[in-house]
Motif scaffolding. Structure first.
Motif, PDB file in Angstrom:
ATOM      1  N   GLU A  51       0.825  -1.206   0.000  1.00  0.00           N
ATOM      2  CA  GLU A  51       0.000   0.000   0.000  1.00  0.00           C
ATOM      3  C   GLU A  51       0.859   1.254   0.000  1.00  0.00           C
ATOM      4  O   GLU A  51       0.385   2.327  -0.330  1.00  0.00           O
ATOM      5  N   SER A  52       2.097   1.120   0.434  1.00  0.00           N
ATOM      6  CA  SER A  52       2.981   2.287   0.491  1.00  0.00           C
ATOM      7  C   SER A  52       4.422   1.797   0.552  1.00  0.00           C
ATOM      8  O   SER A  52       4.691   0.622   0.811  1.00  0.00           O
ATOM      9  N   ARG A  53       5.347   2.710   0.344  1.00  0.00           N
ATOM     10  CA  ARG A  53       6.768   2.359   0.481  1.00  0.00           C
ATOM     11  C   ARG A  53       7.068   1.933   1.907  1.00  0.00           C
ATOM     12  O   ARG A  53       7.856   1.026   2.152  1.00  0.00           O
ATOM     13  N   GLU A  54       6.446   2.645   2.831  1.00  0.00           N
ATOM     14  CA  GLU A  54       6.712   2.347   4.237  1.00  0.00           C
ATOM     15  C   GLU A  54       6.291   0.912   4.559  1.00  0.00           C
ATOM     16  O   GLU A  54       6.999   0.180   5.251  1.00  0.00           O
ATOM     17  N   GLU A  55       5.122   0.526   4.048  1.00  0.00           N
ATOM     18  CA  GLU A  55       4.677  -0.838   4.313  1.00  0.00           C
ATOM     19  C   GLU A  55       5.645  -1.846   3.700  1.00  0.00           C
ATOM     20  O   GLU A  55       5.972  -2.870   4.307  1.00  0.00           O
ATOM     21  N   LEU A 180       5.502   2.461  -6.421  1.00  0.00           N
ATOM     22  CA  LEU A 180       5.475   1.586  -5.257  1.00  0.00           C
ATOM     23  C   LEU A 180       6.449   0.447  -5.502  1.00  0.00           C
ATOM     24  O   LEU A 180       6.477  -0.119  -6.593  1.00  0.00           O
TER      25      LEU A 180
ATOM     26  N   GLN B  91      -3.482   9.697  -4.585  1.00  0.00           N
ATOM     27  CA  GLN B  91      -3.024   9.512  -3.205  1.00  0.00           C
ATOM     28  C   GLN B  91      -3.877   8.491  -2.460  1.00  0.00           C
ATOM     29  O   GLN B  91      -3.376   7.750  -1.609  1.00  0.00           O
ATOM     30  N   HIS B  93      -4.981   5.815  -3.505  1.00  0.00           N
ATOM     31  CA  HIS B  93      -4.542   4.452  -3.815  1.00  0.00           C
ATOM     32  C   HIS B  93      -3.098   4.176  -3.419  1.00  0.00           C
ATOM     33  O   HIS B  93      -2.711   3.020  -3.234  1.00  0.00           O
ATOM     34  N   TYR B  94      -2.299   5.221  -3.309  1.00  0.00           N
ATOM     35  CA  TYR B  94      -0.867   4.989  -3.100  1.00  0.00           C
ATOM     36  C   TYR B  94      -0.335   5.564  -1.799  1.00  0.00           C
ATOM     37  O   TYR B  94       0.831   5.362  -1.469  1.00  0.00           O
ATOM     38  N   ARG B  95      -1.127   6.305  -1.081  1.00  0.00           N
ATOM     39  CA  ARG B  95      -0.702   6.858   0.199  1.00  0.00           C
ATOM     40  C   ARG B  95      -1.795   6.553   1.210  1.00  0.00           C
ATOM     41  O   ARG B  95      -2.830   7.238   1.239  1.00  0.00           O
ATOM     42  N   PRO B  96      -1.613   5.525   2.035  1.00  0.00           N
ATOM     43  CA  PRO B  96      -2.703   5.037   2.878  1.00  0.00           C
ATOM     44  C   PRO B  96      -3.318   6.084   3.800  1.00  0.00           C
ATOM     45  O   PRO B  96      -4.461   5.938   4.223  1.00  0.00           O
ATOM     46  N   ARG B  97      -2.571   7.127   4.133  1.00  0.00           N
ATOM     47  CA  ARG B  97      -3.171   8.111   5.053  1.00  0.00           C
ATOM     48  C   ARG B  97      -4.311   8.878   4.381  1.00  0.00           C
ATOM     49  O   ARG B  97      -5.091   9.536   5.051  1.00  0.00           O
TER      50      ARG B  97
END
Lengths: 289, 671
Positions: A51-55, A180, B91, B93-97
Motif C-alpha cells: 500500500e505504500s513504500r513504508e509498508e 510503489l 493519493q 490508492h498509493y498513500r494510505p493516510r
C-alpha cells in the motif's frame, strides 16, 4: 484452480510476538506453489502489492519466519509454510532479506593441525534469534585449523548471522524508481526446516528399522512438526550418521529405499504441519512381482 | 444528493468538493469540447474472469475539455481544483493516510439515476501552451485540453459510503422480508410449539404463532413471573421481534431449562446461553435472539399441562422497579433452525456481481473460555440452483430431515436420542463387533441428485464418547448402494475424538463433485438418488463415536472462510463475541475483513482488527435468487485458543445483513 487470499501469521512454534497480515487477492500477484510427492508442501512465491513504500520496508524487515497460508478462491487451504526470503524491488535497486544464511546454533567442523579425525568447535548460539525464528543450526567447514581458530570462526559467524538483515543485491543504474516498490515473498514448506538442523545418531553402531530411525529424527529435529504419521517400514538401515548431515537429506534417502514388498515410500509435511512417512498413495511398486 | 433527470453530469467529487466537468453556463466554465467524452469499451465477461477483486479492472475516460473564464487567474483557480482532485485520487490508492476516494459521477441525458466510480488516477492532462494559444490570449479560453481519467466500474451508490441493508428472504418461520436474518448452526424441521407467560403462576394463552402485539411478561411484572418456550424436540434458538422495550430498573432475570425433575437448572450466560443483541435483551427493540445449550440433562417436563422440553426466563428480583413488559410484534415468535440467508431474486442489481458487504453480528455471552459463545471461524457457500431440494445439513440421527431424506445404519451403529443433537437424535457407533473401516451410516436422498449438482466441501460433526481414537471417511454414490455403483471415496481422516461437535473436514485439499463428471444442460438427473455414506474405524482404545450431521458447503458459485487470527491465546480477544460484528467488505467501503467492536457509549461499530479471509469477498450474480449456507465454528472448551480441532455446537448464532453497491458497465438507467 484460482487463488484466494494469503494470510501471514506469527511463527507457529516460537512465542516471540503476534503477527497477522491478511492479504486479499487484489493485493497479490504471481502466486506459485510447489507440492511434491516427496516433501509435501515444498515452496511458494508470490508478490505483494504494498500500500505504500513504508509498508514495503516494514514487510522487508518483518516478514521472515512468518507462517504462510495460501488459499483457493473457495476458501480451502492450498499451501502452507513459512517466509524464507523477501525481495524488494525499487526499480533502481534490489534488496533481499533471507533466512538462508542465518544461523543461531553455529559450530565449525575442522581437523586439528596435524590431526586425522574430524572435531567440532564450541557451539555458539543466539537465544534471541532462537526465540524469534526457532533453532537454525549452521555448520561451517574449517579445514585443518587450530581449535581456537575453529571457535573463533564459529563465534564470528554467529555474531554476523544470528539475525537476518536486508542486503543490497543489485543496483540498476538505468532503472526508474517505481511509484510503489515490488515485494516478492519466497516461502518454504515446513519440511524444509529439516534442512535447518543437523542429525547425527542416537547410537554409534548397529542398525534399526526405517520407521524407528524416522521417528528418532522427527523427535530430534522436527521442531515445526505439529503431528506425525509414521507408517511401519521394516527396512533395516544404519543408526550411524556422524557427518553433520541435514535430516531432510537422511529422510529422503531412507524413504527412497521403499519397503521389502517393493512399494515406494514418501516423506513430507502437509496441512497443519503434519509430517508423514508412508507408502505412496496410490501405492505402486518399483518392481514387478 | 439528487440530480435532475434531464441534465447530463460528469463531475468529480471527493466527499467535500465538486469539480464539474460539464458546466458550460457559468462565467468560469469547464465542459467537454467538440470531441466530447471518449468512447466506451468493455467486455461483458470481464468480471467473470479470474479477478483478484472487483477493482482489478479499470476503465479509461478521455475527456476533451474546453475552459472559459473572464480572467486568466480565475481559470487558474478552476484548473487548480481539477489538478488537486486528481492528485487526491492517486493519493487514495498509493498513500494510505488518504482514506477518502475521489469519485467520478456521471449521468447521460434522460438517464434516471447517476452512477459513481472510484477514480484511480489521471495519467495525463494535456493541452496547448497558454502563452501561445490564440484562444487563451483573445478570449481567456482553452480549447481542447485532454484529460485522461482511469476509473473503476460504475456503481449505484457513492463509493465509500454505506447503503441501507438489502431486504432478505424468509427463512424457516422467520420474518418475511427482514434486513437482518438469524443464522442457526444446524438444520431440522422441529418448530417450537408453546410460548406462555405465567403471571404469578397463572398461565396465559399459547402465544406461539401469534402475529399481533404480545406482552412477554405480565402487564405489571412481578417477581416470580415467567415466560416459557417449549417444544417436542430440542431447539437451540428463540427469535423475537421486540417493538417495545421493557422499562425497568434493577431487575434480575434468570434463564432456566427443564430437567424432568422440576429442578430448573440455570442457563449460564457464556456457557450455556447467549443473548442477542446483548445480555439486557428485554430492554432492546428490534431483532432479539436467545440461544441455549442445556446439554444432556435437558428433559421434558409438564408445564401448564404440556409435556415439553422447556426453557424459561424468570423474574428473580426487582430491586427498584419494573414498569412495563417488553412486547413482540410484526413477526411471531419462532425458533430459527436453518443455517442460511436467503437473497430473493432481483434483489442484487446491476450488470455483474455487485460490491457486497456481509455483516455478521454475534450474540453476547462470550468470555475467556473457548465455547460456542465465541465464534472463531465462519464458512459460507453460495448456491442459486436446486434450492428446492438442496439441504446443507443432514442429520445423521435420521430426525428432523425433510421428506425424501432417509438415514439407515451399518455395522454397530444405531440412532440414539440426544437433546444436544440437531433433530434430537444422532447416530451412535459402538464398534462392538467391528473396528475396521466399514459403512456406519447411509443417507439416501431420494430423487434429489439433480438439486445437488455442484461442488461441495463436506464436513462431519462428531462427538467421541470417551476418548475416541479413529478415523472417518465419506463415500458418495450415485443412485445405487450396489458395490458396482458409481462412487467417489474420500480419504480416511483422523479425528481428535474427544471434543463436543468436533468439525471434521472430510475431504481436505479437494471437493465433492456431483455428478462425478462434467454436467451439461442437456444432461438429466431427474429421479436419481444421491447417497452419502459415513464410514468409520477405531484404531485403539474403547471409545465410541456419535455422528451428528453431515454438512455440505457449496463452493462452485462462491465460498469463503473467515478466520479469527487469535492474536491473544489467553483470552481469545479477537473472537467474535458479544458486542462485536464482522464486516467482510468486497469494496462497498474498501476491500477488507474487519472485526468491529460496538461502542458501549453509542453503538458505533468501531473498526478493531482484521480477520483472515480465505478466498474471495462475496461475489454473487445479480438478479438470481441465492442462499448463503453457513457453518459457524469455535474453539472448544476442553481445548485451547488456536488449538485444533474447532467445534461447531448448534447454538452458535449470527445475525446477518448484506449491503450492496450494484455495478454497471455503462448506463445505470432507473435501477
Amino acid at each position: 484452480m484460482a487463488w484466494g487470499g494469503i494470510v501471514l501469521t506469527e511463527n507457529p512454534v516460537t512465542d516471540y510476538d503476534t503477527f497477522h497480515l491478511a492479504l486479499p487477492r487484489n493485493r497479490l500477484a504471481n502466486i506459485r506453489t510447489t507440492k511434491r510427492d516427496m516433501g509435501g508442501y515444498w515452496q511458494a512465491d508470490f508478490d505483494i502489492l504494498p500500500e505504500s513504500r513504508e509498508e514495503a520496508q516494514v514487510l522487508l524487515a518483518n516478514c521472515l519466519g512468518r507462517h504462510v497460508e495460501i488459499h483457493h478462491d473457495y476458501g480451502d487451504l492450498a499451501w502452507e509454510g513459512m517466509v524464507n526470503s523477501v525481495v524488494l524491488e525499487t526499480g533502481t535497486a534490489t534488496i533481499i532479506n533471507s533466512l538462508n544464511d542465518m544461523g543461531n546454533d553455529v559450530w565449525c567442523r575442522y581437523t586439528p593441525i596435524g590431526g586425522t579425525t574430524v572435531a567440532r568447535s564450541t557451539v555458539y548460539e543466539s537465544a534471541m534469534s532462537k526465540a524469534k525464528f526457532a533453532t537454525k543450526q549452521f555448520v561451517l567447514g574449517g579445514g585443518e585449523i587450530a581449535a581456537a581458530s575453529a571457535d573463533q570462526f564459529a563465534s564470528l559467524y554467529r555474531d554476523w548471522n544470528f539475525w537476518p538483515r536486508p542486503t543490497l543485491q543489485q543496483i540498476n543504474t538505468e532503472g526508474q524508481v517505481r511509484a510503489l516498490p515490488g515485494l516478492t515473498l519466497k516461502c518454504i514448506g515446513y519440511i524444509r526446516t529439516f534442512e535447518w538442523m543437523v542429525y547425527n545418531q542416537t547410537i554409534l553402531t548397529g542398525t534399526a528399522l526405517a520407521s524407528t530411525v524416522m521417528q528418532a529424527i522427527v523427535t530430534a529435529c522436527g521442531q515445526f512438526v505439529a503431528s506425525s504419521v509414521i507408517g511401519p517400514n521394516n527396512t533395516v538401515i544404519t543408526r550411524e550418521y556422524d557427518a553433520d548431515r541435514h535430516p531432510l537429506d537422511i529422510m529422503e534417502s531412507i524413504a527412497s529405499l521403499g519397503d521389502s514388498d517393493g512399494y515406494t515410500w514418501v516423506i513430507g509435511m502437509t496441512r497443519g504441519r503434519k509430517f508423514y512417512f508412508t507408502q505412496a498413495t496410490p501405492p505402486f511398486r518399483l518392481r514387478s512381482g | 444528493m439528487t440530480f435532475p433527470k434531464a441534465s447530463s453530469i460528469f463531475a468529480l467529487y471527493d466527499g467535500e468538493n465538486y469539480v464539474d466537468l460539464f458546466r458550460a453556463t457559468d462565467s468560469i466554465a469547464m465542459a467537454p469540447g467538440r470531441e466530447g467524452i471518449g468512447d466506451f469499451s468493455f467486455s461483458p465477461s470481464q468480471y467473470d474472469e479470474d479477478l483478484a477483486s472487483l477493482d482489478s479492472l479499470t476503465f479509461k475516460e478521455t475527456v476533451t475539455l474546453n475552459h472559459r473564464s473572464g480572467r486568466a487567474d480565475s481559470m487558474v483557480y478552476a484548473e487548480r481544483r481539477l489538478i488537486a482532485m486528481l492528485r487526491k485520487a492517486w493519493q487514495y490508492h498509493y498513500r494510505p493516510r488518504h482514506n477518502a476516494p475521489v469519485v467520478l459521477i456521471a449521468k447521460a441525458p434522460g438517464e434516471t439515476n447517476p452512477r459513481y466510480a472510484v477514480v484511480r488516477q489521471c495519467p495525463a492532462i494535456s493541452g496547448r501552451n497558454r502563452i501561445t494559444s490564440e484562444a487563451f490570449r483573445q478570449a481567456v479560453a482553452a480549447d481542447g485540453d485532454g484529460v485522461t481519467i482511469e476509473r473503476f466500474i460504475w456503481r449505484d451508490f457513492m463509493p465509500g459510503t454505506m447503503p441501507s441493508p438489502i431486504v432478505l428472504g424468509q427463512v424457516g418461520g422467520g420474518p418475511t422480508a427482514p434486513t437482518e436474518s438469524v443464522i442457526a448452526n444446524y438444520r431440522d424441521n422441529h418448530a417450537i410449539t408453546d410460548v406462555y407467560v405465567a403471571d404469578g403462576g397463572v398461565f396465559g394463552p399459547n402465544l406461539y404463532g401469534e402475529p399481533g402485539l404480545l406482552n412477554l411478561f405480565p402487564a405489571a411484572p412481578a417477581v416470580g413471573d415467567i415466560i416459557y418456550f417449549g417444544g417436542d424436540d430440542p431447539f437451540f434458538n428463540i427469535s423475537l421481534w421486540l417493538v417495545t422495550a421493557a422499562v425497568y430498573v434493577g431487575v434480575t432475570f434468570v434463564w432456566e431449562f427443564s430437567n424432568g425433575a422440576a429442578g430448573w437448572p440455570d442457563l449460564v450466560l457464556g456457557d450455556t446461553l447467549t443473548l442477542y443483541p446483548d445480555d439486557d435483551i428485554w430492554a432492546r427493540t428490534g431483532l432479539a435472539a436467545i440461544n441455549v445449550w442445556p446439554g444432556s440433562t435437558w428433559a421434558k417436563e409438564v408445564v401448564n399441562g404440556q409435556n415439553k422440553l422447556w426453557i424459561r426466563c424468570r423474574i428473580d428480583a426487582i430491586a427498584t422497579s419494573f414498569t412495563s413488559p417488553p412486547q413482540n410484534n410484526l413477526y411471531p415468535i419462532y425458533n430459527q433452525r436453518n443455517p442460511y440467508v436467503s437473497i430473493p431474486a432481483n434483489t442484487l442489481e446491476g450488470d455483474a456481481p455487485p460490491y457486497l458487504l456481509l455483516r455478521a453480528k454475534s450474540p453476547e455471552g462470550g468470555d475467556a473460555d473457548e465455547t460456542f459463545a465465541n465464534v472463531s471461524k465462519i464458512l459460507i457457500g453460495s448456491k442459486s440452483r436446486g434450492l428446492d431440494g438442496f439441504l446443507s445439513h443432514i442429520n445423521l440421527g435420521n430426525d428432523g430431515n425433510p421428506a425424501g431424506v432417509t438415514v439407515t445404519y451399518g455395522t454397530d451403529t444405531a440412532a440414539a436420542a440426544s437433546p444436544e443433537a440437531p433433530g434430537g437424535d444422532h447416530a451412535h457407533i459402538t464398534f462392538a463387533t467391528d473396528i475396521t473401516m466399514v459403512m456406519r451410516a447411509r443417507v439416501v436422498l431420494q430423487d434429489l441428485a439433480a438439486d445437488f449438482v455442484g461442488e461441495y466441501r463436506p464436513f462431519l460433526r462428531i462427538d467421541g464418547s470417551g476418548t475416541f481414537d479413529g478415523k472417518v471417511q465419506i463415500v458418495v454414490r450415485l443412485d445405487s448402494t450396489s458395490d458396482f455403483a458409481s462412487k467417489n471415496v474420500g480419504p480416511e481422516i483422523d479425528t481428535v475424538g474427544d471434543e463436543s461437535f468436533e468439525v471434521v473436514d472430510l475431504w481436505p485439499l479437494d471437493r465433492i463433485r456431483i455428478p462425478f463428471g462434467k454436467f451439461m444442460s442437456a444432461d438429466d438427473l431427474a429421479g436419481a438418488d444421491l447417497i452419502f455414506e459415513i464410514w468409520a474405524s477405531r484404531d485403539a482404545g474403547a471409545g465410541e463415536l456419535d455422528l451428528k450431521d453431515l454438512i455440505l458447503i457449496p463452493i462452485d458459485e462462491w465460498s469463503v472462510e473467515y478466520v479469527d487470527p487469535v492474536t491473544d491465546i489467553e483470552f481469545g480477544s479477537s473472537a467474535l463475541r458479544g458486542l462485536r460484528l464482522l464486516d467482510d467488505d468486497g469494496g462497498v467501503i474498501t476491500d477488507r475483513t474487519m472485526l468491529r467492536v460496538l461502542s458501549a457509549w453509542n453503538g458505533t461499530p468501531w473498526p478493531a482488527e482484521t480477520w483472515s479471509r480465505h478466498g474471495l469477498a462475496p461475489r454473487l450474480d445479480p438478479k438470481a435468487e441465492h442462499r448463503l449456507y453457513f457453518l459457524i465454528e469455535h474453539y472448544n472448551a476442553t481445548g485451547e485458543w488456536a488449538g485444533p480441532p474447532l467445534s461447531a455446537q448448534p447454538p452458535c448464532q449470527l445475525a446477518v445483513s448484506l449491503y450492496q453497491h450494484a455495478v454497471y458497465f455503462n448506463l445505470r438507467g432507473d435501477e
